[in-house]
Design a protein around this motif. Sequence first.
Motif: not given
Length: 163
Positions: A57-74
Motif C-alpha cells: 500500500a506504500g508504507a515506508t516502514e512496517v514494524l511487525l511485533a509479537s511477544r517473541n520478536r519484532f521485525a522492522l522492514m524498511h
Amino acid sequence: MNIYGVVGWKNAGKTGLMERLVTEITGRGLSVSTVKHAHHTFDVDHPGKDSHRHRVAGATEVLLASRNRFALMHELRDAPEPTLTDLLTKLSPVDLVLIEGYKRDTHPKIEAHRAATGNPLIAPDDPTIQAVASDTPLTLDRPVFDLNDTRSIADFILRQVGL
C-alpha cells in the motif's frame, strides 16, 4: 561497537562459519548480532499477510511485533542502498557484530575458502582480511585456520577486537 567480517566467494562456507561463530561466542557469555549482505532481491514478508499488504500500500516502514520478536522492514523505494555504517547505527549495543559479506568495506575480516569451488583467494589483494579459514592447507602472510576449527577462529577474532 566491535565489528568483524566473514567474506568469501559463493559456497566458500561463510554462512556455516557465521552460524558456528555465533554459537561459540554467545556460548562464552558474549552478546552477538549479525549483518548479512544479500546480492539479490529478498523478502521476509509474504503476499497476503497484513504486513505485506501495508508495504504494498506504500508504507515506508512496517514494524511487525509479537511477544517473541519484532521485525522492522524498511522499503527503500528507489533510494540508494544504505551503507554498512548506516545500517550498524540501527543495531542495539552488543559485544560483537559479525558481518557476512560487505567484502569491499574497510572493517577487519576473515576469509572463508573452500578449494572445491575453484575460486581464487581474496586475501592476497585485500589487506583488510586478517586471516583465512580454509578446508585445505595454505601458505600465506597471515594466519590460516582450518575452516572447521571454530574455537580457534573465535579466539582469533575476539583477540583482534579486544574481547
